[in-house]
Write a protein that holds these residues in place. Structure first.
Motif, short mmCIF file in Angstrom:
data_model
loop_
_atom_site.label_atom_id
_atom_site.label_comp_id
_atom_site.label_asym_id
_atom_site.label_seq_id
_atom_site.Cartn_x
_atom_site.Cartn_y
_atom_site.Cartn_z
N GLN A 761 0.87 -1.18 0.00
CA GLN A 761 0.00 0.00 0.00
C GLN A 761 0.90 1.23 0.00
O GLN A 761 1.50 1.56 1.01
N GLY A 788 -4.64 2.16 -3.33
CA GLY A 788 -5.01 0.78 -3.61
C GLY A 788 -3.84 -0.19 -3.52
O GLY A 788 -2.72 0.11 -3.94
N LYS A 810 -5.78 -1.53 -7.02
CA LYS A 810 -7.17 -1.39 -6.60
C LYS A 810 -7.51 0.08 -6.39
O LYS A 810 -6.61 0.92 -6.26
N SER A 813 -9.16 4.16 -0.99
CA SER A 813 -10.19 3.93 0.01
C SER A 813 -10.19 5.05 1.05
O SER A 813 -9.16 5.67 1.32
N SER A 815 -12.22 5.93 4.96
CA SER A 815 -13.15 5.54 6.01
C SER A 815 -13.07 6.55 7.14
O SER A 815 -12.01 7.11 7.42
N ASN A 839 -17.41 3.75 10.33
CA ASN A 839 -17.71 3.85 8.89
C ASN A 839 -18.88 4.80 8.66
O ASN A 839 -19.95 4.41 8.17
N THR A 843 -18.88 3.32 3.68
CA THR A 843 -17.97 2.93 2.60
C THR A 843 -18.09 1.43 2.35
O THR A 843 -18.04 0.62 3.28
N PHE A 845 -16.06 -0.26 0.14
CA PHE A 845 -14.78 -0.87 -0.26
C PHE A 845 -13.65 -0.22 0.51
O PHE A 845 -13.54 1.02 0.58
N PHE A 846 -12.79 -1.03 1.12
CA PHE A 846 -11.56 -0.55 1.73
C PHE A 846 -10.50 -1.63 1.54
O PHE A 846 -10.28 -2.49 2.37
N ASN A 847 -9.86 -1.57 0.38
CA ASN A 847 -8.80 -2.51 -0.01
C ASN A 847 -9.21 -3.97 0.17
O ASN A 847 -8.45 -4.79 0.67
N TYR A 876 -17.78 -7.02 0.71
CA TYR A 876 -17.71 -5.59 0.97
C TYR A 876 -17.19 -5.29 2.38
O TYR A 876 -17.26 -6.12 3.29
N PHE A 877 -16.69 -4.07 2.54
CA PHE A 877 -16.28 -3.55 3.83
C PHE A 877 -17.52 -3.45 4.73
O PHE A 877 -18.59 -3.09 4.27
#
Length: 894
Positions: A761, A788, A810, A813, A815, A839, A843, A845-847, A876-877
């Motif tokens: 990352q 990503g 990716k 992200s 949050s 959250n 959100t 998506f977070f990696n 999903y996150f």
């Protein structure tokens, strides 16, 4: 730490001008495994001359010292936290220092000026405050007090750790998972099975947390990337109590279609209760602390009980029975009980003896979207973890002491539907089975045949001797020993086969039938170490140097000739098995800090860090008799384990600059490089009959280069801001030890190449903003932003269309988590109402996972092939979570 004077009694202007305290710094000064700190400094008069025989006492403890002929003093073994320190000398005004902050493994320096007694004035009270940046540290370390932790929207130790610079989802500065040493009160709580922490530490138990993401002392071992030291609370001389409860749930109205699950709000899906009490016992100089908590968690993905496990399906006609009640239930849940008991005795002037026990028990089940209509068919998981033992500190005069800690770490994890493999319920329900023409193959009958157990029972002893040889020189040396009993495997295999006589399926059980069905296996590794650490501290230079000698004995056997691994090749040499060799590794460490006056400092650190691989990796599939029928071009037997591997190795370099801009604002810039060698990977061994098999050995490698920037804006009025930014590049030949074997099986080129690790990352940003007064009215926000991580793109579906491994990125992200609190005082009880929102922006998506054909987490260019993944909400996150709670504690009004 800077001392800020606040007048709390009438003082003449002359006296106020004379009573000025100097800035002080902190530096790493080891005590028992990072559980206590040190106070040191100098006492002078208003003319700058040293004061001899001044008494310096830490209030509420038996700790203190006299200043020497140069006015200098040292107090060892000071518990972490905020303390009151009194300074007295005949002929001078008494001085009381409040809120003196002490951290484990650090020195808090107090340079004190006493006013002559002939000045008419009341007792002077000085309030000490940490500087925004610690100038005397020789490596990167974040220290959070219990007050700072309480103000954050976090619940356990892992939440705190993941907010620190250089940490990406448990990976410290680009290292693999399992490269971090977790300690509780200075003693390891890592499970040698996988080198992960075995204890879940609730935030209510934490006195202080230290996260070392760079180089670290020789005292710490069995880690290549970092150290997390959690210092637990301890009972005091006054009775104290507190209790906390909250409830909440996942709230994402109108977004059920986007999240592929029901958006109905279940306000009590999450519940938590905790209570603690501490204080003195009737036994002289004995204090206690007892704490317990319970948590109830229902996940947000909802299933429907259309079927029960004993329902049946006719594959010929597609007809099935449906006995479920149709109730909506969470697919995943967890119930946890935990607690801490701590007892400390100081009845002997030179000794402190304590005992503590911390335990967790949890039961629940992991979610699997395939079971969305038969949720009762999922296997259940149960975990029991206990860490308990005694500590003894013996003081050998004012400058030296000896520590001894003895611990037992017990961990027992089970994953099964029925505990007994012979339970008739398995026969009645059969294996979990879906029907392709019903709800895209959802499981509608049977139960999971998953059966797994892992148990570790480790006895540990750790001893250390610390001596302040001179005011500038402190030495520490010691050793530790771990003797573990590790059991893991499948306690009975289940399979359905066709009975040739009846032509019907029958359930077959295999219990401890090696090599094909080995069952549970037990191993007895021994891990030991010795270390020596020297610390030299002057006003303009701090040097920390040490070395560590690690020892490991797997106490296992390997084939005598790897070319004939099962001694089954006719005519080939057939030597007996050979014992694994004892492994040792010497690791030097060096850290230097160079303060530039009292506003800035440069530091440099270098070290070798060795870690023996996890028992899980070394011993999984390590019975080479399974290769008795190995033939050229034959079937694959997987990657063979290897208990005779060498320790993995990382060489770390770090250089940094710290600057105090003013008493409330400071920043730190650090650059680091890690050369990673001898990671576990795969080699291919040829046999005498022309066959080949894969086994683990030390062949993988990598390197990490990066920089961190930290900004700490201490509270000015109602506001404070903290910022941590990390840029890093983590490259290597494989993200997983078995990755090379997988590539070979898939027909890909298995030769080494350098690519980004899966967790590479490049950009990570954590921002914390707090407003108001904690405990009265306050709010805090934690924002996490990340670029990503890599993935391997695929141009089209099918074989051979993949691009270079991990060549795609990716999406980025973001949050946001929020906490607000309101202090109350009702009927003599201090109360605190709080609201937490995790959250905030829901959100999705977070990696997490993305589709290789698009690089998106939301759509695929192969919708038919990815149909199941597209409907799976677990991709999903986790959604927005809201919790509302109240805390009660003894004491006065907020």
């Amino acid at each position: 730490m800077a001392i800020v004077i606040r007048k709390e009694a009438p003082v003449t202007s002359l006296a106020a001008g004379l009573l000025v305290a100097c800035l002080l710094g902190s530096l790493v000064a080891p005590a028992r495994g990072g559980t206590t700190g040190k106070l040191a400094g100098q006492v002078r008069d208003d003319q700058g001359e040293p004061i001899v025989a001044a008494t310096v006492i830490v209030a509420g403890t038996a700790l203190g010292a006299y200043s020497d002929s140069e006015g200098r003093f040292t107090i060892l073994n000071v518990p972490p936290g905020l303390h009151e320190v009194t300074v007295k000398r005949l002929g001078y005004q008494d001085l009381r220092l409040r809120a003196v902050s002490v951290s484990a493994d650090e020195t808090s320096r107090l340079d004190i000026v006493l006013a002559p007694e002939d000045l008419v004035m009341a007792e002077v009270v000085v309030t000490a405050a940490r500087p925004p940046v610690e100038l005397d540290l020789t490596s990167s370390k974040a220290t959070l007090s219990r007050e700072e932790i309480a103000a954050l929207p976090v619940q356990n130790l892992d939440d705190v750790v993941n907010l620190q610079a250089g940490v990406v989802e448990g990976h410290f500065r680009g290292g693999r998972e399992g490269e971090v040493q977790y300690q509780v009160d200075g003693v390891s709580v890592n499970n040698v099975f996988d080198n992960s922490t075995s204890i879940n530490v609730d935030r209510s138990l934490l006195q202080e947390v230290q996260v070392i993401s760079g180089t670290f002392d020789a005292e710490y071992g069995q880690a290549m990337s970092g150290v997390v030291n959690a210092v637990l609370k301890e009972g005091g001389r006054e009775f104290d109590w507190n209790a906390e409860a909250y409830a909440g749930g996942f709230v994402f109205p109108g977004r059920g279609d986007l999240r592929r699950t029901s958006d109905s709000v279940r306000p009590a899906a999450i519940r938590y209760g905790q209570a603690s009490a501490s204080g003195p016992l009737p036994v002289p100089d004995t204090v206690f602390l007892v704490s317990g908590h319970y948590s109830y968690f229902d996940d947000y993905v909802i299933g429907e009980r259309r079927f029960v496990p004993t329902d049946t399906l006719d594959y010929q006609t597609g007809q099935h029975s449906k006995s479920g009640d149709g109730e909506e239930v969470p697919l995943a849940y967890n119930r946890e009980w935990g607690g801490l008991f701590k007892l400390s005795n100081r009845s002997l002037a030179s000794d402190k003896i304590s005992y503590q026990a911390i335990a967790n028990y949890s039961r629940g089940r992991r979610g699997d979207f395939a079971f969305r209509f038969n949720p009762d068919g999922l296997s259940k998981q149960r975990t029991l973890a206990v860490s308990h033992g005694a500590d003894w500190t013996h003081t050998l005069g004012s400058k030296s002491y000896f520590d001894l800690s003895v611990r037992q770490n017990y961990f027992d994890y089970r994953d099964h539907y029925y505990e007994d493999v012979y339970d008739p319920g398995y026969d009645q329900a059969g294996p979990a089975t879906g029907y392709v023409n019903y709800e895209d193959g959802a499981v509608i009958e049977g139960v999971s045949f998953t059966r797994y157990r892992q148990k570790t029972n480790t006895f540990m002893a750790k001893a250390a001797f610390v001596s302040q040889v001179t005011p500038e020189d402190q030495i520490k040396f010691g050793g530790e020993l771990q003797m573990a009993r590790v059991t893991f495997g499948t306690p009975g295999y289940l399979s359905f086969v066709i009975d040739p006589d009846s032509n019907e399926e029958v359930l077959i059980r295999h219990v401890d039938e090696p090599p094909d069905f080995p069952g549970l296996r037990t191993y007895h590794p021994v891990i030991g170490a010795g270390f020596c650490q020297n610390q030299l501290e002057w006003s303009d230079l701090i040097v920390r140097a040490g070395f560590r000698l690690d020892y490991f004995d797997a106490r296992a056997y390997l084939p005598g000739d790897l070319a004939n691994p099962a001694n089954a090749i006719a005519g080939a040499p057939s030597p007996p098995p050979v014992r694994t060799t004892v492994k040792t590794a010497l690791s030097p460490r060096l850290g230097i800090a160079y303060p530039i006056e009292d506003k800035a400092a440069i530091h440099f650190a270098y070290g070798h860090f060795r870690q023996f691989p996890a028992i899980r990796d070394m011993f999984s599939n390590a019975d080479y008799s399974v290769l008795a029928n190995l033939q050229a071009q034959g079937i694959s037997y997987g990657v063979m384990g290897n208990p005779d591997v060498e320790p993995e190795k990382t060489i770390q370099y770090e250089v940094g600059y710290r600057q105090v801009l003013n008493e409330d604002l400071g920043f730190e810039i650090t650059a680091f490089y890690k050369d990673i060698r001898d990671l576990l990977g795969v080699e291919f061994v040829s046999t005498y009959n022309g066959a080949e098999y894969a086994r683990l050995t030390n062949v993988d490698f990598g390197n990490v280069f990066g920089a961190t920037v930290s900004l700490d804006h201490r509270r000015i009025g109602p506001a404070s801001v903290g910022l941590d930014y990390t840029w890093q590049r983590a490259l290597g030949n494989a993200s997983d030890p078995r990755e090379t074997a997988v590539r070979a099986e898939n027909g890909e080129d298995p030769r080494p190449r350098v690519i980004p690790f899966n967790w590479d990352q490049r950009h990570s940003l954590n921002v914390t903003v707090a407003l108001g007064t904690p405990g009265v009215n306050s709010a805090s926000v934690v924002m996490r932003a990340a670029s990503g991580q890599p993935y391997t793109p695929v141009l089209e579906s099918g074989f051979g269309y993949g691009l270079d491994a991990n060549s795609g990125r990716k999406p980025a992200s973001l949050s946001l988590d929020f906490r607000a609190e309101r202090g109350l005082f009702i009927g003599g009880v201090r109360s605190l109402l709080f609201l937490r929102v995790f959250n905030v922006f829901d959100t999705r998506f977070f990696n997490g996972d993305v589709y290789p054909t698009t690089g998106s987490p939301y759509y695929s260019r192969n919708p038919e092939g990815d149909k199941y993944a597209l409907m799976n909400p677990f991709r999903y996150f986790p959604p927005r979570r809201i919790e509302l709670g109240v805390r009660f504690e003894s004491g006065g009004a907020p």
